[in-house]
Design an enzyme around this catalytic site. Sequence first.
Site, PDB file in Angstrom:
ATOM      1  N   GLY A  22       0.797  -1.219   0.033  1.00 48.74           N
ATOM      2  CA  GLY A  22      -0.023   0.226   0.070  1.00 48.74           C
ATOM      3  C   GLY A  22       0.882   1.221  -0.186  1.00 48.74           C
ATOM      4  CG  ASN A  23      -0.184   4.578  -1.543  1.00 47.86           C
ATOM      5  OD1 ASN A  23      -0.789   5.585  -1.054  1.00 47.86           O
ATOM      6  ND2 ASN A  23      -0.363   3.972  -2.667  1.00 47.86           N
ATOM      7  CE1 TYR A  24       3.710   5.380   5.235  1.00 42.67           C
ATOM      8  CE2 TYR A  24       5.308   6.171   3.497  1.00 42.67           C
ATOM      9  CZ  TYR A  24       5.018   5.522   4.829  1.00 42.67           C
ATOM     10  OH  TYR A  24       6.128   4.740   5.197  1.00 42.67           O
TER      11      TYR A  24
END
Length: 408
Positions: A208-210
Amino acid sequence: MLQGKKIILGITGSIAAYKAAYLIRGLVKKGAEVQVVITPAGKEFITPITLSALSSHPVISEFFSNRDGSWHSHVDLGLWADAMVIAPATASTIGKMAHGIADNMLVTTYLSCKAPVFIAPAMDLDMFAHPATQQNLEILKGFGNYIIEPGEGELASHLVGKGRMEEPDKILEVLEDFFSSGQELQKKKIVITAGPTYEKIDPVRFIGNYSSGKMGFALAEACAKRGADVTLITGPVSLSTIHPHIHRIDVESAEEMYGMAMQLFPQADAGILCAAVADYRPAVVADKKIKRESNENMTLELTANPDIAASMGAIKKPHQVLVGFALETNDELTHATDKLNRKNLDFIVLNSLREEGAGFRGDTNKISIIDANGNVKEFSLQLKTAVAEDIIDHLVVTLKNKSVLFEA
Ligand code: PMT
């Protein structure tokens, strides 16, 4: 903006009912006409005499007038109003509104009201947090009502938490915003992507990412406020939408987001691609949790995800506008311009992780807008809500220019 507006103010049985007096004063000062409808419990907290003196109208509480037995028509009242505000709204009234329990004048008026409805909850923190209240608020949002979130602070119980009715000045601001916002995007359908994507590795892990979704959600609210019919396709985030004209679709992976975006874009006037989409996903998703092996390294084979922006760019019709984002860490302008051209975008919003306060998670962003002619417009660091307004200003102009050239 409130000059001449007809407002029904619903008051329920809460200690915050005293704030309704200030709200009436503010509304009247701004030129609005106020008709108070109060529940029987509301009258225990503030007297109808105070309210009628401030609003210059008799207060309505019962179905029939005590004086002459005449019927108070909730239907006429519902049709009369430009807006209905329920402040304070108790858990009980919120529940009755959500489930159509029309046992008092306030709820019957609500059910007959054709105007936009604003609800300012006021209650103890645990009552507000209870799933019953939260579900009822979701139901009301689903009906298209606006929830004016309560603030945090000391409550009547002396406990501290979320449940304090929003201050009258803030409620006035919400109403003014509502009546003042331009409706330049009326009848426009806009598809927005927001948030991260999660790419499954196994049943418990993902890539995933932020991205928090804040930028994309601010864009959705800004478009809806200007009259657009918005579909927000969002990856996993913990945000909620406020405006009733935002239709939210929750997805998890890039492939799911791609499927929804490609299905919806052909009917849309514009697409805004704010999501931080994972470019790659695991080639194989393990059906059981991957166990740690004795060897120290592990290799995960990845395969490319569809490029949603580029695919939409490939099917874009001449009257449609496509807006992309570029999140860069170096050679920002070069990379952003390359994405703009490669994905057939009308303009791209560049944000750089080198700028303090820009990009993921925070409430602020600092952007530049680059258009298809290579013009670059830089903006200062602002709240994401303000950044969204700047982007939508640019979208409005781009849509207008295209509609002069091309018929939908
Ligand atoms: O959500 P927040 O915490 O508020 O943060 C906001 C943000 C930083 C996520 C946002 O401002 C932003 O920059 N979004 C785009 C992030 C990104 O993935 O940029 P990119 O340069 O990798 O992608 C370029 C464009 O192609 C973007 O419009 C992206 O949505 C789109 N894309 C990318 C890959 C892919 N497979 N499909 C796409 O549609």
